[in-house]
Scaffold this motif. Structure first.
Motif, PDB file in Angstrom:
ATOM      1  N   LEU A 290       2.187 -16.896  -0.696  1.00 16.58           N
ATOM      2  CA  LEU A 290       1.787 -16.509  -2.044  1.00 16.58           C
ATOM      3  C   LEU A 290       3.012 -16.276  -2.928  1.00 16.58           C
ATOM      4  O   LEU A 290       3.075 -16.756  -4.054  1.00 16.58           O
ATOM      5  CB  LEU A 290       0.914 -15.255  -2.002  1.00 16.58           C
ATOM      6  N   GLY A 291       3.998 -15.563  -2.407  1.00 22.06           N
ATOM      7  CA  GLY A 291       5.223 -15.314  -3.159  1.00 22.06           C
ATOM      8  C   GLY A 291       5.944 -16.601  -3.508  1.00 22.06           C
ATOM      9  O   GLY A 291       6.480 -16.755  -4.612  1.00 22.06           O
ATOM     10  N   SER A 292       5.955 -17.549  -2.578  1.00 23.40           N
ATOM     11  CA  SER A 292       6.589 -18.847  -2.834  1.00 23.40           C
ATOM     12  C   SER A 292       5.863 -19.607  -3.926  1.00 23.40           C
ATOM     13  O   SER A 292       6.492 -20.237  -4.780  1.00 23.40           O
ATOM     14  CB  SER A 292       6.623 -19.682  -1.551  1.00 23.40           C
ATOM     15  N   GLN A 293       4.528 -19.539  -3.917  1.00 23.32           N
ATOM     16  CA  GLN A 293       3.754 -20.215  -4.966  1.00 23.32           C
ATOM     17  C   GLN A 293       4.018 -19.580  -6.325  1.00 23.32           C
ATOM     18  O   GLN A 293       4.199 -20.287  -7.321  1.00 23.32           O
ATOM     19  CB  GLN A 293       2.260 -20.168  -4.659  1.00 23.32           C
ATOM     20  N   VAL A 294       4.040 -18.246  -6.366  1.00 23.34           N
ATOM     21  CA  VAL A 294       4.311 -17.564  -7.638  1.00 23.34           C
ATOM     22  C   VAL A 294       5.688 -17.977  -8.142  1.00 23.34           C
ATOM     23  O   VAL A 294       5.849 -18.345  -9.305  1.00 23.34           O
ATOM     24  CB  VAL A 294       4.225 -16.028  -7.477  1.00 23.34           C
ATOM     25  N   TRP A 295       6.690 -17.933  -7.265  1.00 25.64           N
ATOM     26  CA  TRP A 295       8.056 -18.295  -7.664  1.00 25.64           C
ATOM     27  C   TRP A 295       8.098 -19.731  -8.199  1.00 25.64           C
ATOM     28  O   TRP A 295       8.743 -20.011  -9.208  1.00 25.64           O
ATOM     29  CB  TRP A 295       9.009 -18.126  -6.492  1.00 25.64           C
ATOM     30  N   SER A 296       7.403 -20.631  -7.534  1.00 20.83           N
ATOM     31  CA  SER A 296       7.388 -22.031  -7.956  1.00 20.83           C
ATOM     32  C   SER A 296       6.700 -22.212  -9.311  1.00 20.83           C
ATOM     33  O   SER A 296       7.046 -23.116 -10.062  1.00 20.83           O
ATOM     34  CB  SER A 296       6.694 -22.900  -6.911  1.00 20.83           C
ATOM     35  N   LEU A 297       5.728 -21.363  -9.614  1.00 23.79           N
ATOM     36  CA  LEU A 297       4.996 -21.467 -10.877  1.00 23.79           C
ATOM     37  C   LEU A 297       5.730 -20.820 -12.054  1.00 23.79           C
ATOM     38  O   LEU A 297       5.377 -21.060 -13.203  1.00 23.79           O
ATOM     39  CB  LEU A 297       3.601 -20.845 -10.731  1.00 23.79           C
ATOM     40  N   ILE A 298       6.737 -20.013 -11.761  1.00 26.06           N
ATOM     41  CA  ILE A 298       7.519 -19.400 -12.841  1.00 26.06           C
ATOM     42  C   ILE A 298       8.461 -20.466 -13.378  1.00 26.06           C
ATOM     43  O   ILE A 298       9.434 -20.835 -12.738  1.00 26.06           O
ATOM     44  CB  ILE A 298       8.298 -18.171 -12.333  1.00 26.06           C
ATOM     45  N   ASP A 299       8.131 -20.970 -14.570  1.00 25.71           N
ATOM     46  CA  ASP A 299       8.922 -22.062 -15.147  1.00 25.71           C
ATOM     47  C   ASP A 299       9.466 -21.739 -16.534  1.00 25.71           C
ATOM     48  O   ASP A 299      10.064 -22.587 -17.181  1.00 25.71           O
ATOM     49  CB  ASP A 299       8.088 -23.341 -15.199  1.00 25.71           C
ATOM     50  N   GLY A 300       9.248 -20.509 -16.995  1.00 26.67           N
ATOM     51  CA  GLY A 300       9.713 -20.139 -18.326  1.00 26.67           C
ATOM     52  C   GLY A 300       8.805 -20.628 -19.440  1.00 26.67           C
ATOM     53  O   GLY A 300       9.110 -20.449 -20.611  1.00 26.67           O
ATOM     54  N   LYS A 301       7.679 -21.248 -19.082  1.00 26.31           N
ATOM     55  CA  LYS A 301       6.722 -21.754 -20.065  1.00 26.31           C
ATOM     56  C   LYS A 301       5.332 -21.163 -19.870  1.00 26.31           C
ATOM     57  O   LYS A 301       4.636 -20.885 -20.834  1.00 26.31           O
ATOM     58  CB  LYS A 301       6.637 -23.283 -19.993  1.00 26.31           C
ATOM     59  N   CYS A 302       4.908 -21.005 -18.609  1.00 29.79           N
ATOM     60  CA  CYS A 302       3.573 -20.492 -18.299  1.00 29.79           C
ATOM     61  C   CYS A 302       3.520 -18.975 -18.465  1.00 29.79           C
ATOM     62  O   CYS A 302       4.439 -18.267 -18.065  1.00 29.79           O
ATOM     63  CB  CYS A 302       3.191 -20.816 -16.854  1.00 29.79           C
ATOM     64  N   THR A 303       2.428 -18.503 -19.029  1.00 33.63           N
ATOM     65  CA  THR A 303       2.216 -17.063 -19.160  1.00 33.63           C
ATOM     66  C   THR A 303       1.745 -16.498 -17.817  1.00 33.63           C
ATOM     67  O   THR A 303       1.359 -17.246 -16.908  1.00 33.63           O
ATOM     68  CB  THR A 303       1.156 -16.752 -20.229  1.00 33.63           C
TER      69      THR A 303
ATOM     70  N   PHE B   7      -1.017 -15.016 -17.398  1.00 35.53           N
ATOM     71  CA  PHE B   7      -2.414 -15.436 -17.299  1.00 35.53           C
ATOM     72  C   PHE B   7      -2.525 -16.837 -16.692  1.00 35.53           C
ATOM     73  O   PHE B   7      -3.320 -17.076 -15.784  1.00 35.53           O
ATOM     74  CB  PHE B   7      -3.080 -15.405 -18.679  1.00 35.53           C
ATOM     75  N   GLU B   8      -1.722 -17.776 -17.187  1.00 36.58           N
ATOM     76  CA  GLU B   8      -1.777 -19.154 -16.689  1.00 36.58           C
ATOM     77  C   GLU B   8      -1.358 -19.239 -15.223  1.00 36.58           C
ATOM     78  O   GLU B   8      -1.955 -19.993 -14.444  1.00 36.58           O
ATOM     79  CB  GLU B   8      -0.885 -20.052 -17.546  1.00 36.58           C
ATOM     80  N   ILE B   9      -0.367 -18.459 -14.839  1.00 35.64           N
ATOM     81  CA  ILE B   9       0.051 -18.431 -13.432  1.00 35.64           C
ATOM     82  C   ILE B   9      -1.090 -17.914 -12.572  1.00 35.64           C
ATOM     83  O   ILE B   9      -1.384 -18.469 -11.515  1.00 35.64           O
ATOM     84  CB  ILE B   9       1.325 -17.584 -13.259  1.00 35.64           C
ATOM     85  N   GLY B  10      -1.771 -16.864 -13.031  1.00 33.53           N
ATOM     86  CA  GLY B  10      -2.922 -16.323 -12.294  1.00 33.53           C
ATOM     87  C   GLY B  10      -4.032 -17.349 -12.133  1.00 33.53           C
ATOM     88  O   GLY B  10      -4.647 -17.453 -11.064  1.00 33.53           O
ATOM     89  N   GLN B  11      -4.288 -18.128 -13.177  1.00 34.76           N
ATOM     90  CA  GLN B  11      -5.313 -19.170 -13.111  1.00 34.76           C
ATOM     91  C   GLN B  11      -4.939 -20.235 -12.076  1.00 34.76           C
ATOM     92  O   GLN B  11      -5.781 -20.695 -11.301  1.00 34.76           O
ATOM     93  CB  GLN B  11      -5.522 -19.813 -14.485  1.00 34.76           C
ATOM     94  N   LYS B  12      -3.674 -20.638 -12.071  1.00 33.03           N
ATOM     95  CA  LYS B  12      -3.214 -21.647 -11.111  1.00 33.03           C
ATOM     96  C   LYS B  12      -3.301 -21.125  -9.681  1.00 33.03           C
ATOM     97  O   LYS B  12      -3.679 -21.860  -8.763  1.00 33.03           O
ATOM     98  CB  LYS B  12      -1.789 -22.088 -11.445  1.00 33.03           C
ATOM     99  N   LEU B  13      -2.957 -19.848  -9.488  1.00 36.14           N
ATOM    100  CA  LEU B  13      -3.059 -19.258  -8.153  1.00 36.14           C
ATOM    101  C   LEU B  13      -4.505 -19.174  -7.704  1.00 36.14           C
ATOM    102  O   LEU B  13      -4.805 -19.406  -6.527  1.00 36.14           O
ATOM    103  CB  LEU B  13      -2.412 -17.871  -8.134  1.00 36.14           C
ATOM    104  N   GLN B  14      -5.401 -18.851  -8.625  1.00 34.67           N
ATOM    105  CA  GLN B  14      -6.830 -18.797  -8.297  1.00 34.67           C
ATOM    106  C   GLN B  14      -7.316 -20.174  -7.843  1.00 34.67           C
ATOM    107  O   GLN B  14      -8.066 -20.279  -6.879  1.00 34.67           O
ATOM    108  CB  GLN B  14      -7.637 -18.331  -9.511  1.00 34.67           C
ATOM    109  N   ASN B  15      -6.860 -21.231  -8.513  1.00 35.22           N
ATOM    110  CA  ASN B  15      -7.242 -22.590  -8.121  1.00 35.22           C
ATOM    111  C   ASN B  15      -6.679 -22.956  -6.758  1.00 35.22           C
ATOM    112  O   ASN B  15      -7.327 -23.654  -5.981  1.00 35.22           O
ATOM    113  CB  ASN B  15      -6.762 -23.610  -9.159  1.00 35.22           C
ATOM    114  N   LEU B  16      -5.476 -22.489  -6.436  1.00 35.20           N
ATOM    115  CA  LEU B  16      -4.841 -22.814  -5.156  1.00 35.20           C
ATOM    116  C   LEU B  16      -5.403 -22.008  -3.997  1.00 35.20           C
ATOM    117  O   LEU B  16      -5.620 -22.533  -2.907  1.00 35.20           O
ATOM    118  CB  LEU B  16      -3.328 -22.576  -5.235  1.00 35.20           C
ATOM    119  N   PHE B  17      -5.621 -20.692  -4.204  1.00 30.20           N
ATOM    120  CA  PHE B  17      -5.974 -19.795  -3.109  1.00 30.20           C
ATOM    121  C   PHE B  17      -7.423 -19.334  -3.110  1.00 30.20           C
ATOM    122  O   PHE B  17      -7.877 -18.757  -2.136  1.00 30.20           O
ATOM    123  CB  PHE B  17      -5.061 -18.560  -3.126  1.00 30.20           C
ATOM    124  N   GLY B  18      -8.151 -19.557  -4.194  1.00 33.00           N
ATOM    125  CA  GLY B  18      -9.548 -19.135  -4.255  1.00 33.00           C
ATOM    126  C   GLY B  18      -9.687 -17.631  -4.123  1.00 33.00           C
ATOM    127  O   GLY B  18      -8.904 -16.866  -4.664  1.00 33.00           O
TER     128      GLY B  18
END
Length: 127
Positions: free
Chosen positions: A67-80, A82-93
């Protein structure tokens, strides 16, 4: 690129945390077999002395979990947040419930360690 905040203490009371944009401050990392490893050089005088005293290596690493690796990978300086949470929800349910409590706690931890910073994103009120 905008002004980044070292901590959320500067956050306005009216701001929505989910609209903030995390950005990686710590740049020494790599992805290995789906896991993120953060690298740290111990080059300060006290660290050099401690390395000599206890035979500690010059560079150490921290392995993030899935989970930590996914969060780190999603931190791109563009996504909020909220958007990171949505992407994690899609990945991990449902494994990621309660999603925003866990995500915010983890991002606060990364921020306190000085590994990420935040930029104020567009707020819901239309700012």
């Amino acid at each position: 690129m905008g002004e980044f905040m070292s901590s959320l203490k500067k956050k306005n009371k009216e701001d929505n945390y989910l609209c903030y944009i995390p950005w990686k401050q710590h740049q020494q990392w790599e992805l290995r077999n789906g896991k993120v490893f953060l690298f740290f050089e111990h080059d300060k005088f006290v660290e050099k002395f401690a390395r000599w005293l206890v035979k500690k290596p010059y560079i150490s690493d921290v392995e993030l979990d899935d989970l930590g690796s996914q969060v780190w990978s999603l931190i791109d300086g563009k996504c909020t947040v909220f958007e990171i949470g949505q992407k994690l929800q899609n990945l991990f349910g449902t494994e990621f419930d309660p999603k925003y409590q866990r995500l915010i706690s983890y991002l606060n931890y990364l921020n306190k360690k000085g590994w990420i910073l935040f930029k104020r994103g567009p707020q819901l009120q239309g700012d």
